[in-house]
Motif scaffolding. Sequence first.
Motif, PDB file in Angstrom:
ATOM      1  N   LEU A  19       0.669  -1.338   0.034  1.00  0.00           N
ATOM      2  CA  LEU A  19      -0.024  -0.060   0.112  1.00  0.00           C
ATOM      3  C   LEU A  19       0.736   1.211   0.114  1.00  0.00           C
ATOM      4  O   LEU A  19       1.579   1.649   0.949  1.00  0.00           O
ATOM      5  CB  LEU A  19      -0.843  -0.098   1.120  1.00  0.00           C
ATOM      6  N   GLY A  20       1.033   1.803  -1.227  1.00  0.00           N
ATOM      7  CA  GLY A  20       1.682   3.019  -1.235  1.00  0.00           C
ATOM      8  C   GLY A  20       0.938   4.172  -0.639  1.00  0.00           C
ATOM      9  O   GLY A  20      -0.395   4.426  -0.683  1.00  0.00           O
ATOM     10  N   ARG A  21       1.429   5.289  -0.091  1.00  0.00           N
ATOM     11  CA  ARG A  21       0.607   6.325   0.770  1.00  0.00           C
ATOM     12  C   ARG A  21       1.563   7.774   0.390  1.00  0.00           C
ATOM     13  O   ARG A  21       2.788   7.743   0.577  1.00  0.00           O
ATOM     14  CB  ARG A  21       0.827   6.258   2.083  1.00  0.00           C
ATOM     15  N   ILE A  22       0.963   8.674  -0.353  1.00  0.00           N
ATOM     16  CA  ILE A  22       1.518   9.956  -0.809  1.00  0.00           C
ATOM     17  C   ILE A  22       0.595  10.988  -0.415  1.00  0.00           C
ATOM     18  O   ILE A  22      -0.624  10.680  -0.016  1.00  0.00           O
ATOM     19  CB  ILE A  22       1.746   9.903  -2.516  1.00  0.00           C
ATOM     20  N   ASP A  23       0.905  12.176  -0.543  1.00  0.00           N
ATOM     21  CA  ASP A  23       0.052  13.316  -0.331  1.00  0.00           C
ATOM     22  C   ASP A  23      -0.441  13.932  -1.707  1.00  0.00           C
ATOM     23  O   ASP A  23      -0.047  13.407  -2.769  1.00  0.00           O
ATOM     24  CB  ASP A  23       1.048  14.533   0.452  1.00  0.00           C
ATOM     25  N   ALA A  24      -1.630  14.440  -1.694  1.00  0.00           N
ATOM     26  CA  ALA A  24      -2.145  15.154  -2.758  1.00  0.00           C
ATOM     27  C   ALA A  24      -1.166  16.081  -3.522  1.00  0.00           C
ATOM     28  O   ALA A  24      -1.622  16.471  -4.904  1.00  0.00           O
ATOM     29  CB  ALA A  24      -3.389  15.729  -2.577  1.00  0.00           C
TER      30      ALA A  24
END
Length: 279
Positions: free
Chosen positions: A92-97
């Motif tokens: 699960l990759g998690r980045i900001d907008a």
Amino acid sequence: MPPALPSVSIVIPAYNEEPVIRQCILAALYQSVPAKEIIVVDNMSKDRTAELVRLMQEEYPDVPLILLSQDKEQGLIPTRNHGLDHASGDVLGRIDADSLLEPDWVEQVQRGFADPEVMAATGPVLYYDMPLRRFGLRADDRMRRFVLKLAKKQYHFLFGSNMAIRKDAWETIRTEVCRDEADEMHEDIDVSVHLADHGLKILYIPGMISGMSARRLEDSPKDYRYYVTRFERTYKNHKIHRRVLRVPMLIFMGVYYPAKVLRKVHQVRTRQVVRRGGI
């Protein structure tokens, strides 16, 4: 025959991100290896964030672009958790907008997680709205390597703009991560600590590069200091008192004024080029 590489989901929490959400999604779409899914979690935005995502779903009907709504409570942590809970990838990759992934980001993540012992990973960031971007990337990379060396690899901080966690690892810590209702901590550092508590391996991947905005420099000195000292409050909340873990906080405090000046100069020069018709 070698085992198949893990599939990667990309989760993007979003609140009032109309100016940046489209470019963020486009960077996630145009990857050398496609993500299994791109999930945008809208947290009761009052602007056109959700509308723009729906327009992109129509524009790219063959792409697994998913829009979720988290409307039970305001905040990054419940919005992040909602996206991670609904993602179906092995990783699960998690980045900001405001993140802009490099074109081989998914490929780099897959390579890192080909090692079954790796439970989470992070990489350096490139500040795309600052001058000397590649120099800044090298400096960010060296800082992260330096901190990891000082900490003797006992602790390593994930970075919310550029991180990935194996789904099994998320399932292990999802009910343990702090809710932080007072909004005093770094939520990504909190995830790092909970992973470390379980002895789960966090990998630093130099080629796992994400661009991000330096818009935090627009904060007042008081607000910026409060943001940076979240490092200290997060570790204190977990009763961790190792001085070496203060290093990132001290570095970010030290670069605030010179980086703010550089950003201002860059903005002025960019406006001058635009007025001359150069862009």
